[in-house]
Write an enzyme that holds these catalytic residues in place. Structure first.
Site, PDB file in Angstrom:
ATOM      1  N   HIS A 154       0.847  -1.200   0.000  1.00  0.00           N
ATOM      2  CA  HIS A 154       0.000   0.000   0.000  1.00  0.00           C
ATOM      3  C   HIS A 154       0.878   1.245   0.000  1.00  0.00           C
ATOM      4  O   HIS A 154       2.058   1.193   0.331  1.00  0.00           O
ATOM      5  CB  HIS A 154      -0.914   0.032   1.235  1.00  0.00           C
ATOM      6  CG  HIS A 154      -2.124  -0.848   1.110  1.00  0.00           C
ATOM      7  ND1 HIS A 154      -2.094  -2.182   1.414  1.00  0.00           N
ATOM      8  CD2 HIS A 154      -3.394  -0.579   0.696  1.00  0.00           C
ATOM      9  CE1 HIS A 154      -3.299  -2.705   1.202  1.00  0.00           C
ATOM     10  NE2 HIS A 154      -4.102  -1.759   0.764  1.00  0.00           N
ATOM     11  N   LYS A 158      -0.523   4.724   4.640  1.00  0.00           N
ATOM     12  CA  LYS A 158      -1.369   3.751   5.359  1.00  0.00           C
ATOM     13  C   LYS A 158      -0.815   3.529   6.765  1.00  0.00           C
ATOM     14  O   LYS A 158       0.391   3.370   6.945  1.00  0.00           O
ATOM     15  CB  LYS A 158      -1.435   2.424   4.578  1.00  0.00           C
ATOM     16  CG  LYS A 158      -2.396   1.430   5.215  1.00  0.00           C
ATOM     17  CD  LYS A 158      -2.862   0.373   4.244  1.00  0.00           C
ATOM     18  CE  LYS A 158      -3.783  -0.637   4.911  1.00  0.00           C
ATOM     19  NZ  LYS A 158      -5.053  -0.042   5.338  1.00  0.00           N
TER      20      LYS A 158
HETATM   21  P1  NAD Z   1      -7.616   9.367   5.325  1.00  0.00           P
HETATM   22  O1  NAD Z   1      -6.707   9.602   6.478  1.00  0.00           O
HETATM   23  O2  NAD Z   1      -7.317  10.050   4.016  1.00  0.00           O
HETATM   24  O3  NAD Z   1      -9.132   9.773   5.719  1.00  0.00           O
HETATM   25  C1  NAD Z   1      -9.709   9.559   6.980  1.00  0.00           C
HETATM   26  C2  NAD Z   1     -10.480  10.806   7.327  1.00  0.00           C
HETATM   27  O4  NAD Z   1     -11.242  10.587   8.515  1.00  0.00           O
HETATM   28  C3  NAD Z   1      -9.550  12.034   7.584  1.00  0.00           C
HETATM   29  O5  NAD Z   1      -9.927  13.101   6.743  1.00  0.00           O
HETATM   30  C4  NAD Z   1      -9.795  12.319   9.057  1.00  0.00           C
HETATM   31  O6  NAD Z   1      -9.694  13.704   9.362  1.00  0.00           O
HETATM   32  C5  NAD Z   1     -11.227  11.811   9.220  1.00  0.00           C
HETATM   33  N1  NAD Z   1     -11.615  11.686  10.633  1.00  0.00           N
HETATM   34  C6  NAD Z   1     -10.862  11.314  11.691  1.00  0.00           C
HETATM   35  N2  NAD Z   1     -11.580  11.432  12.839  1.00  0.00           N
HETATM   36  C7  NAD Z   1     -12.807  11.878  12.472  1.00  0.00           C
HETATM   37  C8  NAD Z   1     -13.980  12.199  13.203  1.00  0.00           C
HETATM   38  N3  NAD Z   1     -14.050  12.127  14.543  1.00  0.00           N
HETATM   39  N4  NAD Z   1     -15.078  12.619  12.516  1.00  0.00           N
HETATM   40  C9  NAD Z   1     -15.048  12.751  11.153  1.00  0.00           C
HETATM   41  N5  NAD Z   1     -13.932  12.488  10.424  1.00  0.00           N
HETATM   42  C10 NAD Z   1     -12.843  12.037  11.079  1.00  0.00           C
HETATM   43  O7  NAD Z   1      -7.678   7.790   5.134  1.00  0.00           O
HETATM   44  P2  NAD Z   1      -8.303   6.933   3.939  1.00  0.00           P
HETATM   45  O8  NAD Z   1      -7.221   6.466   3.026  1.00  0.00           O
HETATM   46  O9  NAD Z   1      -9.484   7.651   3.364  1.00  0.00           O
HETATM   47  O10 NAD Z   1      -8.776   5.626   4.742  1.00  0.00           O
HETATM   48  C11 NAD Z   1      -9.662   5.721   5.835  1.00  0.00           C
HETATM   49  C12 NAD Z   1      -9.914   4.325   6.408  1.00  0.00           C
HETATM   50  O11 NAD Z   1     -10.559   3.508   5.422  1.00  0.00           O
HETATM   51  C13 NAD Z   1      -8.648   3.558   6.795  1.00  0.00           C
HETATM   52  O12 NAD Z   1      -8.934   2.768   7.936  1.00  0.00           O
HETATM   53  C14 NAD Z   1      -8.377   2.682   5.578  1.00  0.00           C
HETATM   54  O13 NAD Z   1      -7.624   1.546   5.878  1.00  0.00           O
HETATM   55  C15 NAD Z   1      -9.791   2.326   5.206  1.00  0.00           C
HETATM   56  N6  NAD Z   1      -9.979   1.908   3.815  1.00  0.00           N
HETATM   57  C16 NAD Z   1     -10.839   0.886   3.616  1.00  0.00           C
HETATM   58  C17 NAD Z   1     -11.145   0.472   2.331  1.00  0.00           C
HETATM   59  C18 NAD Z   1     -12.187  -0.594   2.138  1.00  0.00           C
HETATM   60  O14 NAD Z   1     -12.524  -0.940   0.981  1.00  0.00           O
HETATM   61  N7  NAD Z   1     -12.759  -1.116   3.231  1.00  0.00           N
HETATM   62  C19 NAD Z   1     -10.546   1.103   1.236  1.00  0.00           C
HETATM   63  C20 NAD Z   1      -9.672   2.167   1.461  1.00  0.00           C
HETATM   64  C21 NAD Z   1      -9.408   2.569   2.766  1.00  0.00           C
END
Ligand code: NAD
Length: 265
Positions: A154, A158
């Site tokens: 990744h 991450k």
């Molecule tokens: P990222 O860090 O770009 O986004 C996460 C967002 O959540 C940030 O903008 C952060 O400010 C926000 N956040 C944190 N606390 C918060 C709160 N209390 N209220 C509202 N927003 C809040 O990360 P990302 O790459 O978008 O990934 C996010 C999560 O999703 C990770 O755990 C990642 O592993 C997971 N993910 C899952 C899949 C899937 O298909 N299941 C795919 C991609 C990413």
């Protein structure tokens, strides 16, 4: 269908705004971020690089759950328990893609699912969900002389390892073999590890650049090796799958569902 996006300014959040906007019958009802976030007040459409949609990024998670039929949550494990309570309190369906949950955080998801429909997946892509089935079949079909190893790569941002998808592949392989992953997993290796124990399921993690997500399950025997690989080139596949799951919750009773349920695999 009114869809709320929590973590709307994140990498997945922005993709989700676009995906909901492009879906017939769905509207972005609200988007929120952590209090103090630099983008608060910005129009969600502008945030996602499309036309303004007249809904601004807020920081009130309770109001977001209240305003939505379903909330899509790709945020951080630290806020999973809070979001689980809000989903149950407001009777709002919840699609959760956040990975790296600890046991108490996972319990909160399970409890919320007693009150509302929850779709949880470590990976929302169609291809990966098919891969999970193929991994389970391969593990069931091949004899124990095939060693199972799972590798993933990744992007450099991450924060959890191994990825939720790699662990889901491990669970699929363990289920195919009729064992519990916790009893056989080797999450990393270092130093003088000794020889590989028969029956172990090993994991290897790579991080770098902008790789969206590569996963391989390897079945290695003496004289032959089978590899099942998925490569994600865009986060769009996760966002589209999550929106499909969100639309699917409309007709579901409370319960904890997987992407397999949504896809009918
Ligand atoms: P990222 O860090 O770009 O986004 C996460 C967002 O959540 C940030 O903008 C952060 O400010 C926000 N956040 C944190 N606390 C918060 C709160 N209390 N209220 C509202 N927003 C809040 O990360 P990302 O790459 O978008 O990934 C996010 C999560 O999703 C990770 O755990 C990642 O592993 C997971 N993910 C899952 C899949 C899937 O298909 N299941 C795919 C991609 C990413």
């Amino acid at each position: 269908m009114n869809i709320g996006i929590i973590g709307a300014a994140g990498r997945m959040g922005r993709m989700l705004i676009m995906a909901v906007n492009a879906t017939d019958g769905a509207v972005v009802a609200a988007g929120s971020e952590a209090p103090g976030h630099a983008d608060l007040g910005i129009d969600l459409g502008v945030l996602a690089g499309i036309d303004g949609m007249g809904v601004n990024l807020g920081d009130d998670a309770a109001a977001l759950f209240q305003a939505s039929d379903v909330v899509i949550d790709f945020t951080s494990p630290k806020v999973t328990e809070t979001h689980a309570k809000l989903a149950a309190e407001h009777g709002t369906a919840w699609v959760i893609g956040t990975t790296g949950l600890e046991a108490a955080q996972q319990d909160a998801v399970t409890n919320a699912a007693k009150k509302v429909a929850v779709v949880q997946a470590a990976n929302f892509s169609v291809g990966v969900n098919l891969l999970l089935g193929l991994v389970e079949t391969a593990a069931k079909t091949l004899p124990d002389s095939f060693d199972i190893e799972i590798s993933e790569m990744h992007h450099r941002h991450k924060v959890d390892a191994p990825s939720g998808t790699a662990l889901a592949m491990g669970h699929a392989a363990a289920s195919g073999r009729g064992v519990n992953l916790d009893d056989v997993s080797v999450l990393s290796r270092e130093g003088i590890t000794g020889e590989r124990r028969s029956g172990d399921i090993g994991f290897a993690t790579l991080r770098g650049g902008d790789v969206v997500g590569d996963h391989t399950a390897m079945f290695a025997a003496t004289g032959e090796r089978l590899e099942l690989t998925h490569k994600a080139a865009s986060r769009e596949i996760f966002a589209n799958g999550a929106v499909r799951a969100a639309m699917w919750t409309q007709s579901q009773s409370p319960g904890l569902y997987s992407m397999k349920d949504v896809l009918g695999f």
